[in-house]
Design an enzyme around this catalytic site. Structure first.
Site, mmCIF file in Angstrom:
data_model
loop_
_atom_site.group_PDB
_atom_site.id
_atom_site.type_symbol
_atom_site.label_atom_id
_atom_site.label_comp_id
_atom_site.label_asym_id
_atom_site.label_seq_id
_atom_site.Cartn_x
_atom_site.Cartn_y
_atom_site.Cartn_z
ATOM 1 N N GLY A 58 0.753 -1.244 0.000
ATOM 2 C CA GLY A 58 0.000 0.000 0.000
ATOM 3 C C GLY A 58 0.781 1.290 0.000
ATOM 4 O O GLY A 58 0.178 2.366 -0.087
ATOM 5 N N CYS A 101 -15.683 4.198 -27.637
ATOM 6 C CA CYS A 101 -16.986 4.860 -27.621
ATOM 7 C C CYS A 101 -17.520 4.994 -26.199
ATOM 8 O O CYS A 101 -18.500 4.349 -25.829
ATOM 9 C CB CYS A 101 -17.958 4.075 -28.480
ATOM 10 S SG CYS A 101 -17.298 3.770 -30.116
ATOM 11 N N GLU A 102 -16.849 5.783 -25.392
ATOM 12 C CA GLU A 102 -17.262 6.074 -24.010
ATOM 13 C C GLU A 102 -16.716 7.457 -23.679
ATOM 14 O O GLU A 102 -15.553 7.740 -23.973
ATOM 15 C CB GLU A 102 -16.607 5.110 -22.997
ATOM 16 C CG GLU A 102 -16.957 3.670 -23.122
ATOM 17 C CD GLU A 102 -18.241 3.282 -22.403
ATOM 18 O OE1 GLU A 102 -18.791 4.122 -21.663
ATOM 19 O OE2 GLU A 102 -18.675 2.148 -22.611
ATOM 20 N N TYR A 108 -10.490 5.400 -11.452
ATOM 21 C CA TYR A 108 -10.158 6.050 -10.179
ATOM 22 C C TYR A 108 -10.028 7.560 -10.330
ATOM 23 O O TYR A 108 -9.618 8.229 -9.383
ATOM 24 C CB TYR A 108 -8.812 5.546 -9.636
ATOM 25 C CG TYR A 108 -8.668 4.051 -9.465
ATOM 26 C CD1 TYR A 108 -9.403 3.360 -8.510
ATOM 27 C CD2 TYR A 108 -7.744 3.350 -10.232
ATOM 28 C CE1 TYR A 108 -9.220 1.991 -8.343
ATOM 29 C CE2 TYR A 108 -7.561 1.986 -10.056
ATOM 30 C CZ TYR A 108 -8.301 1.313 -9.110
ATOM 31 O OH TYR A 108 -8.118 -0.028 -8.943
ATOM 32 N N GLU A 138 3.960 -6.786 1.526
ATOM 33 C CA GLU A 138 3.305 -7.116 0.256
ATOM 34 C C GLU A 138 3.236 -5.902 -0.676
ATOM 35 O O GLU A 138 2.158 -5.532 -1.151
ATOM 36 C CB GLU A 138 1.874 -7.622 0.502
ATOM 37 C CG GLU A 138 1.757 -8.843 1.401
ATOM 38 C CD GLU A 138 0.299 -9.174 1.751
ATOM 39 O OE1 GLU A 138 -0.598 -8.355 1.464
ATOM 40 O OE2 GLU A 138 0.069 -10.251 2.321
ATOM 41 N N PRO A 139 4.348 -5.262 -0.963
ATOM 42 C CA PRO A 139 4.264 -4.077 -1.825
ATOM 43 C C PRO A 139 4.023 -4.449 -3.287
ATOM 44 O O PRO A 139 4.560 -5.435 -3.786
ATOM 45 C CB PRO A 139 5.648 -3.428 -1.673
ATOM 46 C CG PRO A 139 6.558 -4.553 -1.313
ATOM 47 C CD PRO A 139 5.726 -5.572 -0.562
ATOM 48 N N GLY A 140 3.208 -3.675 -3.958
ATOM 49 C CA GLY A 140 2.962 -3.868 -5.383
ATOM 50 C C GLY A 140 3.326 -2.606 -6.140
ATOM 51 O O GLY A 140 4.402 -2.480 -6.730
ATOM 52 N N TYR A 177 -1.004 -1.756 -12.122
ATOM 53 C CA TYR A 177 -2.437 -1.658 -12.405
ATOM 54 C C TYR A 177 -2.672 -1.012 -13.773
ATOM 55 O O TYR A 177 -3.624 -0.279 -13.972
ATOM 56 C CB TYR A 177 -3.162 -0.917 -11.261
ATOM 57 C CG TYR A 177 -2.834 -1.532 -9.907
ATOM 58 C CD1 TYR A 177 -3.305 -2.795 -9.580
ATOM 59 C CD2 TYR A 177 -2.002 -0.886 -8.996
ATOM 60 C CE1 TYR A 177 -2.965 -3.391 -8.378
ATOM 61 C CE2 TYR A 177 -1.660 -1.476 -7.780
ATOM 62 C CZ TYR A 177 -2.151 -2.725 -7.480
ATOM 63 O OH TYR A 177 -1.813 -3.316 -6.289
HETATM 64 C C1 LIG Z 1 -3.338 -5.122 -3.848
HETATM 65 C C2 LIG Z 1 -2.771 -5.731 -2.637
HETATM 66 C C3 LIG Z 1 -1.446 -5.464 -2.254
HETATM 67 C C4 LIG Z 1 -0.561 -4.493 -2.993
HETATM 68 O O1 LIG Z 1 -0.972 -3.187 -2.825
HETATM 69 P P1 LIG Z 1 -0.086 -1.971 -3.416
HETATM 70 O O2 LIG Z 1 -0.865 -0.775 -3.110
HETATM 71 O O3 LIG Z 1 0.052 -2.223 -4.873
HETATM 72 O O4 LIG Z 1 1.228 -2.007 -2.707
HETATM 73 C C5 LIG Z 1 -0.947 -6.128 -1.164
HETATM 74 N N1 LIG Z 1 -1.707 -7.005 -0.448
HETATM 75 C C6 LIG Z 1 -2.984 -7.269 -0.787
HETATM 76 C C7 LIG Z 1 -3.766 -8.227 0.034
HETATM 77 C C8 LIG Z 1 -3.561 -6.643 -1.875
HETATM 78 O O5 LIG Z 1 -4.833 -6.898 -2.191
#
Ligand SMILES: *Cc1c(COP(=O)(O)O)cnc(C)c1O
Length: 415
Positions: free
Chosen positions: A240, A344-345, A318, A275-277, A373
């Site tokens: 997050g 077409c939106e 978003y 859990e960074p994305g 994303y």
């Molecule tokens: C989406 C998600 C993440 C990653 O979130 P980011 O904002 O991309 O870091 C980590 N854990 C869980 C459970 C998620 O659903």
């Protein structure tokens, strides 16, 4: 967005590769990722947490391309998955199953079975019913499922409502007040082995306080459980951490995030899972697109490009901002435009009322901060083939996913 994407001699580059060269080779629209940028982001986290027992589990859903996953696996990353499909990807990319955590509110028996057979680190269980099914599936296989309960710490991450997940009213996790009771139930189940506590409070978070507030609640719960004989080995604090989508945004760096997390965790016996994305891949990618037409309406000027909401849905979904640069270095903005796609939106826009330099049809544009994303949320709406993905490393680049063909689009259908 770091050093990986920059102008050189009047042209925008990904590392040592001119974007015009990529466009010439694979066409547009096209996603371009930088290996150096994702590596820097990963090592930033790794170094910041190197003095505490930490497993970084890259959140696969942010960008699940096999080349991206392989890059993270080779750097030593673990993975946070939310589906069997993502588990299959991680295994295909050479990821270690024992570094995988499995999140998600709707895991099926089939998914549980596959993850148990693969030997993942733990399941982040989100409901009592899920716990019951997981127990059954594990008993059926003669195994014990390693489990964290995903608790809902009831914390406001102060971000977009669609990406806030830690409120009491959210669909995610088990209310923290009920967690101890569910843990007691879990610890008595034959097919369950309690190993961890997990929370994930949202995405694109800039304020560190929600993270530490959440962690404090998790630690208090872990301490209580440990005192009552339920041993907690890992605390998973989710992902997050936010990234900058504009030059003015200043999200905390992984080192600042690490400093506050470590200070709260100091002296505690728990290993950390992250859990960074977005913060690992978001600014390591861009969407390359070409101007098709200019349209000068009475009320508005439009720059019509060949990328659309099916390629990058974040602005429509978003209302998010992505910086857009001309690939050929240009001067000051000349006016205000909407950058829109061919779909077409009315929601099909990449930028609204944006100060923009003069451009011509045929010009290339780079939509920045599209590594997370982006492609993963793309679709075939309007029967548009999904864009290719390219991974740049130094002065070379490779196609990490080919552009879809019309045959690809139609082959599963009957007429
Ligand atoms: C989406 C998600 C993440 C990653 O979130 P980011 O904002 O991309 O870091 C980590 N854990 C869980 C459970 C998620 O659903």
């Amino acid at each position: 967005m770091g050093e990986a994407f920059r102008y050189k001699d009047g042209e925008f580059y990904a590392e040592e590769v001119a974007l015009s060269k990529i466009a010439e080779s694979v066409g547009t629209p096209c996603y371009v990722y930088s290996y150096a940028a994702l590596k820097d982001a990963f090592t930033g986290y790794r170094d910041a947490f190197s003095d505490v027992a930490t497993l970084i589990c890259y959140s696969v859903k942010a960008n699940s391309n096999l080349s991206v996953l392989k890059s993270f696996a080779d750097l030593g990353s673990g993975f946070d998955i939310v589906s069997l499909g993502e588990l299959i990807r991680v295994k295909r990319a050479g990821g270690d199953p024992w570094k995988v955590v499995f999140s998600g509110v709707g895991k099926t028996a089939e998914e549980m079975k596959a993850a148990l057979e693969a030997g993942i680190l733990f399941f982040n269980v989100e409901s009592v019913e899920e716990l019951g099914l997981l127990n059954e599936v594990a008993v059926g296989l003669g195994k014990k499922a390693p489990v964290a309960l995903r608790v809902n710490p009831d914390i406001d991450p102060k971000t977009h409502p669609y990406i806030s997940t830690g409120f009491k009213k959210s669909k995610f996790g088990i209310e923290i007040g009920k967690a101890a009771e569910v843990y007691r139930e879990a610890s008595g189940m034959k097919g369950i082995e309690v190993v961890a506590i997990d929370a994930h409070i949202g995405s694109q978070i800039f304020d560190l306080t929600p993270f530490t507030d959440s962690l404090k609640k998790l630690i208090a719960l872990a301490d209580d459980l440990s005192a009552s004989g339920i041993k907690i080995e890992y605390i998973d604090i989710g992902g997050g951490l936010g990234i900058s989508y504009t030059k003015d945004e200043k999200p905390p760096k992984p080192a600042e995030y690490a400093a506050v997390i470590k200070s709260v965790l100091a002296g505690k016996p728990y290993k950390l899972v992250l859990e960074p994305g977005r913060s690992l891949i978001g600014n390591a990618g861009l969407l390359l697109t070409k101007v098709i037409y200019l349209k000068d309406g009475t009320a508005k000027k439009f720059v019509i490009v060949d990328a659309a909401m099916n390629d990058l849905i974040r602005p429509a979904f978003y209302d998010s901002y992505h910086e857009i640069l001309t690939v050929r270095e240009s001067g000051e903005p000349e006016g205000t435009v909407d950058v829109v796609g061919p779909i077409c939106e009315s929601g099909d826009f990449l930028a609204k009322d944006r100060p923009f330099p003069a451009v011509d049809s045929g010009d290339l544009l780079a939509v920045l901060s599209a590594g997370a994303y982006g492609f993963v949320m793309s679709s075939n709406y309007n029967t548009r083939p999904r864009a290719p993905e390219v991974l740049v490393n130094g002065s070379s680049f490779a196609v990490a996913r080919k552009r879809e063909t019309y045959d690809d689009l139609l082959k599963a259908e009957t007429d």
